[in-house]
Design a protein around this motif. Structure first.
Motif, PDB file in Angstrom:
ATOM      1  N   GLN A 606      89.642  23.920  31.333  1.00 48.83           N
ATOM      2  CA  GLN A 606      89.512  22.562  30.792  1.00 48.83           C
ATOM      3  C   GLN A 606      88.173  22.380  30.075  1.00 48.83           C
ATOM      4  N   SER A 607      87.097  22.939  30.658  1.00 46.05           N
ATOM      5  CA  SER A 607      85.781  22.832  30.030  1.00 46.05           C
ATOM      6  C   SER A 607      85.750  23.579  28.701  1.00 46.05           C
ATOM      7  N   ILE A 608      86.425  24.733  28.650  1.00 54.34           N
ATOM      8  CA  ILE A 608      86.489  25.484  27.404  1.00 54.34           C
ATOM      9  C   ILE A 608      87.207  24.665  26.336  1.00 54.34           C
ATOM     10  N   ASP A 609      88.352  24.126  26.686  1.00 55.08           N
ATOM     11  CA  ASP A 609      89.128  23.327  25.733  1.00 55.08           C
ATOM     12  C   ASP A 609      88.349  22.116  25.249  1.00 55.08           C
ATOM     13  N   ASN A 610      87.624  21.469  26.182  1.00 56.77           N
ATOM     14  CA  ASN A 610      86.930  20.223  25.839  1.00 56.77           C
ATOM     15  C   ASN A 610      85.587  20.466  25.151  1.00 56.77           C
ATOM     16  N   ASN A 611      84.857  21.475  25.650  1.00 57.65           N
ATOM     17  CA  ASN A 611      83.453  21.601  25.237  1.00 57.65           C
ATOM     18  C   ASN A 611      83.175  22.654  24.165  1.00 57.65           C
ATOM     19  N   PHE A 612      84.001  23.710  24.073  1.00 57.95           N
ATOM     20  CA  PHE A 612      83.687  24.751  23.093  1.00 57.95           C
ATOM     21  C   PHE A 612      83.695  24.217  21.661  1.00 57.95           C
ATOM     22  N   PRO A 613      84.720  23.461  21.252  1.00 57.25           N
ATOM     23  CA  PRO A 613      84.665  22.891  19.895  1.00 57.25           C
ATOM     24  C   PRO A 613      83.455  21.985  19.690  1.00 57.25           C
ATOM     25  N   ALA A 614      83.083  21.223  20.745  1.00 56.00           N
ATOM     26  CA  ALA A 614      81.933  20.322  20.625  1.00 56.00           C
ATOM     27  C   ALA A 614      80.629  21.101  20.515  1.00 56.00           C
ATOM     28  N   VAL A 615      80.521  22.208  21.254  1.00 61.77           N
ATOM     29  CA  VAL A 615      79.318  23.041  21.167  1.00 61.77           C
ATOM     30  C   VAL A 615      79.194  23.623  19.765  1.00 61.77           C
ATOM     31  N   MET A 616      80.299  24.077  19.212  1.00 59.82           N
ATOM     32  CA  MET A 616      80.280  24.644  17.863  1.00 59.82           C
ATOM     33  C   MET A 616      79.796  23.616  16.838  1.00 59.82           C
ATOM     34  N   LYS A 617      80.132  22.352  17.067  1.00 61.99           N
ATOM     35  CA  LYS A 617      79.686  21.296  16.157  1.00 61.99           C
ATOM     36  C   LYS A 617      78.227  20.935  16.392  1.00 61.99           C
ATOM     37  N   THR A 618      77.776  21.006  17.649  1.00 60.63           N
ATOM     38  CA  THR A 618      76.442  20.534  18.007  1.00 60.63           C
ATOM     39  C   THR A 618      75.345  21.468  17.525  1.00 60.63           C
ATOM     40  N   ILE A 619      75.529  22.764  17.762  1.00 57.44           N
ATOM     41  CA  ILE A 619      74.471  23.708  17.391  1.00 57.44           C
ATOM     42  C   ILE A 619      74.509  23.966  15.894  1.00 57.44           C
ATOM     43  N   ASN A 620      73.374  24.402  15.375  1.00 59.43           N
ATOM     44  CA  ASN A 620      73.298  24.738  13.951  1.00 59.43           C
ATOM     45  C   ASN A 620      73.907  26.122  13.767  1.00 59.43           C
ATOM     46  N   ALA A 621      75.227  26.146  13.682  1.00 57.60           N
ATOM     47  CA  ALA A 621      75.955  27.408  13.761  1.00 57.60           C
ATOM     48  C   ALA A 621      75.557  28.395  12.687  1.00 57.60           C
ATOM     49  N   ALA A 622      75.185  27.915  11.513  1.00 60.84           N
ATOM     50  CA  ALA A 622      74.868  28.819  10.410  1.00 60.84           C
ATOM     51  C   ALA A 622      73.669  29.707  10.721  1.00 60.84           C
TER      52      ALA A 622
END
Length: 655
Positions: A606-622
């Motif tokens: 559940q944490s993966i489903d909820n938080n992984f997309p949000a983490v990808m948006k939060t950090i400066n992925a580039a």
């Protein structure tokens, strides 16, 4: 090389600006201040400003350290960038729009990219264009045991009675304050200074603040700062810089010959040199000496040393060479510098007081280079004048640039170090301070690629591949295939750790997290190296992003193009339209964000489903590279065989 008429004209052009500073400070006089003491403080500010104008307008470069030139004569406008914030600011005038939109910025980039140069230009433009009262702070001289106001006051020669006024001036008036060189602070002081700067920036709400550093861990907490880098030089910009050096130092023919040579030689290594302003200037210096374009960094630095050892003043007749008081020939001088680099490393500093430097030279003469006979005082004179690898700055002696210390330290490790070189490389590459050793590791990799592969690259690839395989097997089987692939790649290289109790920066957070027996579920600081803290808002907690130690260890090989990477953006763009937001409310204590808090080895679907997309948006992925795991596994196997064969060949008994 520069005559007094030019110096006088340069300083005269800044005289009006200095007078403006005087008038501005007096006009700001606080109602509760004593007029006499206020005027004394203003006089100190004006005197300090005048001194800095002289130091910054007419400079000595590392490439030609014995000759002074105007900064304007060799400056090619540098560009401050942040792709995520869509910032691109070419600094050929005071960056008004940038500093109005982002009052606090950090310029974070690699050695030689021009961080100090660009901030000196901003300081001078601030004066000449009369924008703000500018102050400049050399962070090597800032003590973390006192406030920024007191440390800065000492640098300016203020007395105790002025500090109350000075502190109020700094925290209530629109001032530009440049804090230069965080990476050159001694390791023991870095956390304290980071805390002091953090506290000061919170108090100085009206000021514009610029901090420069190589990438360092403590700055990850400065989420209210816009973090900028310096755009790599283009080929036309590098060519212009070479032309300017040729004109400024009376070597126009050498500059033209170098540009002609570069026009027909298109080497990836040479092009990487030309992206960096310092390395571009040193390429010119080395070519002016030997008319050869070096293709390796180590050969390049040796050629620079040779040029400095045989240096002559550009305004002297051809062939004039400075006499060496110490009597050491070139290779002996090089040996002593290698030994000194090892002692500076032990002392964890790039500068020491003169007395300490002389003691270090005596230690070198007595132990590491006991076969050499020379006087420490004579060596100091030569190392700061005839062969200016070091710079005298008041009572301090420092390396003219940290990258030169890295070169001599790498040479010491390969040529002189008598203990296990392999163990030393592992400690440098896999330790908690590995992020600051990338240049050193890159040079060592060039000097002995077989040893470096055996000690660093092969073990790192094996550990990362094993981590990737373990995560792939442990992940919940019902995850979406693409999500499973993405989180396997990301979590093999990076670790996301939740700090639900962390609302403010704690300078001891790394020590607390690393305490033995601490209940920090899912975080192993022997394996993961802290990189960034992202604060999620008031009372919302924070995320600690750590990188796998083996991935950090591979950065040198990556920078040399031995291991291909792709940007994490190739993963994160799949989640850019997600509405997910990170929530730490359900977490009762610190733990890995993707693991069940009660079990450090069980992934929380559940944490993966909820938080992984949000983490990808939060950090400066580039800014986060990732590797191709099937590709590096194959490369690791091939490299292990090749390095073993190379090392075995060295052991063949041919005598």
């Amino acid at each position: 090389m520069i005559d007094t008429a030019i110096v006088s004209a340069t300083l005269a052009g800044s005289k009006l600006a200095v007078e403006w500073v005087s008038g501005l400070a007096k006009a700001w006089r606080l109602s509760n201040s004593d007029k006499r003491e206020w005027n004394e403080m203003c006089a100190a500010i004006v005197s300090h400003t005048s001194n800095l104008v002289g130091r910054f307008s007419v400079i000595r470069t590392i490439a030609f350290p014995n000759d002074s030139v105007e900064l304007d004569s060799i400056y090619v406008p540098l560009t401050l960038v942040n792709e995520k914030l869509r910032i691109s600011c070419k600094v050929n005038s005071f960056p008004t729009d940038l500093l109005n939109k982002h009052k606090k910025i950090m310029v974070v980039d690699a050695a030689g990219m021009g961080k100090s140069t660009v901030t000196k230009v901003i300081y001078l433009k601030c004066l000449s264009e009369r924008k703000h009262l500018p102050l400049y702070v050399d962070l090597r001289r800032l003590s973390g045991d006192e406030s920024v106001e007191h440390s800065l006051g000492k640098q300016m020669g203020l007395k105790q009675k002025h500090y109350e006024f000075f502190s109020e001036l700094l925290t209530t008036k629109p001032i530009l304050i440049v804090f230069d060189g965080f990476d050159e602070i001694t390791d023991s002081q870095k956390q304290k200074v980071a805390r002091a700067l953090r506290d000061f920036s919170d108090r100085a709400k009206e000021s514009r603040i610029i901090i420069t550093s190589r990438p360092e861990l403590p700055f990850s907490e400065y989420t209210d700062f816009a973090t900028l880098s310096i755009q790599r030089l283009t080929i036309p910009e590098a060519s212009l810089l070479i032309e300017k050096y040729g004109l400024a130092y009376n070597f126009a023919d050498a500059a033209a010959a170098l540009l002609a040579e570069l026009n027909v030689r298109h080497s990836a290594t040479i092009n990487s040199f030309l992206e960096n302003p310092l390395l571009t200037s040193l390429v010119f210096r080395a070519f002016e000496y030997k008319s050869i374009v070096p293709v390796k960094r180590t050969v390049f630095y040796r050629q620079v040393f040779d040029a400095l050892y045989a240096s002559h003043d550009a305004n002297k007749e051809t062939g004039f060479s400075r006499e060496k008081k110490c009597g050491l020939h070139e290779d002996e001088f090089h040996r002593v510098l290698r030994a000194l680099a090892s002692i500076y490393k032990r002392e964890k500093s790039v500068e020491v007081k003169k007395e300490k430097f002389l003691d270090m030279v005596k230690e070198v003469r007595k132990s590491i280079c006991s076969d050499l006979i020379f006087a420490p005082q004579d060596f100091l004179a030569d190392a700061t004048h005839a062969v200016p690898i070091f710079v005298r700055d008041g009572e301090f002696v420092r390396w003219s640039h940290k990258s030169l210390m890295d070169y001599f330290l790498a040479e010491f490790l390969i040529l002189d170090y008598s203990a296990s070189k392999e163990d030393a490389l592992k400690k440098i590459a896999f330790g908690q301070e590995s992020t600051s050793n990338e240049n050193l590791l890159t040079l060592t990799c060039e000097l002995d690629p077989a040893l470096f592969s055996k000690a660093v690259v092969v073990p790192a690839i094996k550990e990362l591949t094993q981590a990737h395989d373990n995560i792939s097997q442990q992940l919940p089987p019902h995850l979406d295939k693409d999500l499973r692939r993405d989180i396997s790649i990301f979590c093999s290289l990076y670790h996301v750790y939740a700090l639900p109790d962390q609302q403010n920066f704690n300078p001891h957070i790394w020590d607390q997290l690393g305490e033995k027996g601490s209940k920090n579920k899912g975080l192993n600081l022997d394996i993961f190296v802290p990189q960034f803290i992202y604060y999620l808002g008031l009372d919302a907690g924070a995320l600690l992003i750590s990188a796998h130690r083996s991935f950090v260890a591979l950065r040198a090989a990556i920078s040399l193009g031995l291991i291909p990477t792709i940007s994490l953006w190739d993963i994160s763009r799949s989640y850019s339209d997600s509405e997910a937001t990170i929530s730490l409310k359900s977490l009762k204590r610190r733990s890995s964000i993707f693991l069940k808090s009660s079990d450090e080895n069980t992934w929380d679907e559940q944490s993966i489903d909820n938080n992984f997309p949000a983490v990808m948006k939060t950090i400066n992925a580039a800014d986060f590279p990732v590797v191709d795991f099937p590709g590096i596994a194959k490369y690791g196997r091939e490299l292990e065989k090749a390095s073993a064969a190379s090392i075995a060949a060295r052991s063949t008994d041919i005598f």
